[in-house]
Design a protein around this motif. Sequence first.
Motif, PDB file in Angstrom:
ATOM      1  N   TRP A  82       1.022  -1.225  -0.133  1.00 56.50           N
ATOM      2  CA  TRP A  82       0.060   0.026  -0.040  1.00 56.50           C
ATOM      3  C   TRP A  82       0.765   1.143  -0.023  1.00 56.50           C
ATOM      4  O   TRP A  82       0.537   2.334  -0.684  1.00 56.50           O
ATOM      5  N   GLU A  83       1.971   1.522   0.625  1.00 59.22           N
ATOM      6  CA  GLU A  83       3.004   2.415   0.611  1.00 59.22           C
ATOM      7  C   GLU A  83       3.458   2.630  -0.787  1.00 59.22           C
ATOM      8  O   GLU A  83       3.547   3.794  -1.135  1.00 59.22           O
ATOM      9  N   TRP A  94       7.127  10.230   0.250  1.00 62.97           N
ATOM     10  CA  TRP A  94       7.299   9.077   1.086  1.00 62.97           C
ATOM     11  C   TRP A  94       7.168   9.454   2.802  1.00 62.97           C
ATOM     12  O   TRP A  94       7.146   8.411   3.245  1.00 62.97           O
ATOM     13  N   ASP A  95       6.916  10.461   3.130  1.00 62.90           N
ATOM     14  CA  ASP A  95       6.916  11.018   4.138  1.00 62.90           C
ATOM     15  C   ASP A  95       5.485  11.049   4.857  1.00 62.90           C
ATOM     16  O   ASP A  95       5.087  11.254   5.905  1.00 62.90           O
ATOM     17  N   GLU A  99       1.049   6.377   7.951  1.00 62.73           N
ATOM     18  CA  GLU A  99      -0.181   6.456   8.784  1.00 62.73           C
ATOM     19  C   GLU A  99      -1.351   5.818   7.678  1.00 62.73           C
ATOM     20  O   GLU A  99      -2.347   5.083   8.349  1.00 62.73           O
ATOM     21  N   VAL A 100      -1.418   6.155   6.598  1.00 62.60           N
ATOM     22  CA  VAL A 100      -2.421   5.549   5.513  1.00 62.60           C
ATOM     23  C   VAL A 100      -2.214   4.020   5.639  1.00 62.60           C
ATOM     24  O   VAL A 100      -3.310   3.636   5.525  1.00 62.60           O
ATOM     25  N   ALA A 101      -1.020   3.741   5.059  1.00 57.23           N
ATOM     26  CA  ALA A 101      -0.873   2.209   5.084  1.00 57.23           C
ATOM     27  C   ALA A 101      -1.238   1.568   6.409  1.00 57.23           C
ATOM     28  O   ALA A 101      -1.516   0.506   6.197  1.00 57.23           O
ATOM     29  N   ASN A 163      14.810   5.180  10.330  1.00 56.07           N
ATOM     30  CA  ASN A 163      13.856   5.916  10.756  1.00 56.07           C
ATOM     31  C   ASN A 163      12.945   6.384   9.855  1.00 56.07           C
ATOM     32  O   ASN A 163      13.288   6.979   8.573  1.00 56.07           O
ATOM     33  N   ASP A 164      11.420   5.889   9.711  1.00 50.60           N
ATOM     34  CA  ASP A 164      10.681   6.546   8.814  1.00 50.60           C
ATOM     35  C   ASP A 164       9.708   7.526   9.259  1.00 50.60           C
ATOM     36  O   ASP A 164       8.519   7.668   8.528  1.00 50.60           O
TER      37      ASP A 164
END
Length: 218
Positions: A82-83, A94-95, A99-101, A163-164
């Motif tokens: 999903w990302e 990409w930032d 949260e959506v995924a 760190n994402d």
Amino acid sequence: MITNTEENYLKAIYSLSVDPNGKELGTSDLASHLGISPATVSSMLKKLKEKEFIRYEKYGTISLLDKGQKAACIVIRKHRLWETFLVERMEFSWDEIHEVAEQLEHIKSKKLVAQLDKLLGYPEHDPHGDPIPNENGEIREVTKSTLDKEIIGKKLKVVGVRNDSPVFLQHITKRGLVINSKIIIKSRLDFDGSLEVEIDGTHQLISQKVAENIYVAS
């Protein structure tokens, strides 16, 4: 049937179990990671043990059984697919995608996930450089190290991030550090470990903290 909460726990256990220092996972570690009380975690761990997802004894360490590891990797597979979809087809940066995924990863339709994988051309990595497990929950890790551990003068490529968080991803994007960026360490400062680097031909100074959170490969 596995619940969304159980999936979240299994995913967290899997992520924390992949510790480069080999540290064993305990209840307090999991509670801290999830931001909830150890008592709440202990209650859920009992349920996961009864369903034969984990190996766990009170006050002891936590580890995934084969059934639990497969379930965790299937959730991770959906999250990373999903990302990838959000970046490649929906024009998210990409930032913005984590949260959506997190919401989309709990969709149970196997056909939808299979079609999503096909639509994306069966990607092997998500936008953060993390490997995407296959439909059987098998994951192929790549050989990589953090930038701060690499030697001066070696030609490297950015392959992922530790760190994402949005703030970190926004910071490194401004510095030109994205997946597949070419980077060479030119020198290392003795004072604070900062690195003078060449990123796609541009010279910059990056902190040791940033370097510790960038995965590279040669």
